[in-house]
Design an enzyme around this catalytic site. Sequence first.
Site, PDB file in Angstrom:
ATOM      1  N   LEU A   1      40.695  34.446  32.818  1.00 37.29           N
ATOM      2  CA  LEU A   1      40.292  33.523  31.718  1.00 37.29           C
ATOM      3  C   LEU A   1      41.382  33.388  30.546  1.00 37.29           C
ATOM      4  O   LEU A   1      41.828  32.350  30.225  1.00 37.29           O
ATOM      5  CB  LEU A   1      39.006  33.876  31.417  1.00 37.29           C
TER       6      LEU A   1
ATOM      7  N   ASP B   1      48.565  42.152  26.346  1.00 37.27           N
ATOM      8  CA  ASP B   1      48.085  42.529  27.628  1.00 37.27           C
ATOM      9  C   ASP B   1      48.706  44.073  28.280  1.00 37.27           C
ATOM     10  O   ASP B   1      49.774  44.543  27.456  1.00 37.27           O
ATOM     11  CB  ASP B   1      48.536  41.590  28.644  1.00 37.27           C
TER      12      ASP B   1
ATOM     13  N   TYR C   1      27.704  46.931  31.281  1.00 34.46           N
ATOM     14  CA  TYR C   1      28.588  45.880  31.246  1.00 34.46           C
ATOM     15  C   TYR C   1      27.534  44.715  29.829  1.00 34.46           C
ATOM     16  O   TYR C   1      28.062  44.216  29.080  1.00 34.46           O
ATOM     17  CB  TYR C   1      28.664  45.005  32.341  1.00 34.46           C
TER      18      TYR C   1
ATOM     19  N   LYS D   1      28.570  43.364  26.558  1.00 34.73           N
ATOM     20  CA  LYS D   1      28.315  41.640  26.301  1.00 34.73           C
ATOM     21  C   LYS D   1      27.153  41.350  25.229  1.00 34.73           C
ATOM     22  O   LYS D   1      27.375  40.297  24.544  1.00 34.73           O
ATOM     23  CB  LYS D   1      28.335  41.305  27.517  1.00 34.73           C
TER      24      LYS D   1
END
Length: 263
Positions: free
Chosen positions: A17, A36, A168, A172
């Site tokens: 993304l 990155d 996870y 989030k």
Amino acid sequence: MQIKDRTYIISGGASGLGRAVVEDLCKGGGYVAILDINPELAEAFVKNIGDGKTKFFETDVLESDSIAKSVEGAVLWAKETGKDIGGVIAAAGVGNPTKILDRKGNAMAMDSFDFVMNVNLRGTIDLIRQVLPHMAKTTPIGEDGERGCVIMVASSAAFDGQPGQVAYSASKGAIASLTLPMTRDLAPHGIRVVTIAPSMFETRMTAALSEKARASLLKVVEFPVRGGKPAEFASLVKHSIENVMLNGVVLRLDGGTRMPSKM
């Protein structure tokens, strides 16, 4: 916030993304500092974009010093080009599905939990907090006196996580929850905050899914009945940057998907 002639700092910008966001912002006249951990992939990407529109900074979001070095480099690059920092997009993330209790009755290792939380949550906050002092010093633009935009990435798992997504979903869900308080903290500085919560998108992370798992996931997508495309995510990021009234909001980007407890 206009995209043209502003610099955007994006973590996880060499793939998935984040990569799609880099491409879209550069097409709109923006400059992008790509943070990155994969130098080979990132350097090839920078070369492919060309025109001096991007610059790569090798970054491990698990390490504050690594982030600090990259942010310092990105800010220096922005000064050299004369393109002020206009936004930070925290797109680096990991999945690492693990049940809190496996079939044999063994508890999840805390190392596994910590890894996901540290990349997805701590890494997001650490990057943003290090960029903000620089963004807050830029000259306000437009009638509203805007200085920039923070974009975070949550997930549909923040609201209806699946088995194996304790870590996870926690990471989030935290990002979704902190969106409003961060918005209120930054409002006096003319900086907006938008969180995007995508469902299943076609990335390297979802490419690891089996065909059976993929077919099960698609059964609960209302429309369109497919995985999201990175370009569709990038389009919403672009709109979030440009639309000054989008602030303090978590936007679900999921085709109407609501995950059941079992597939």
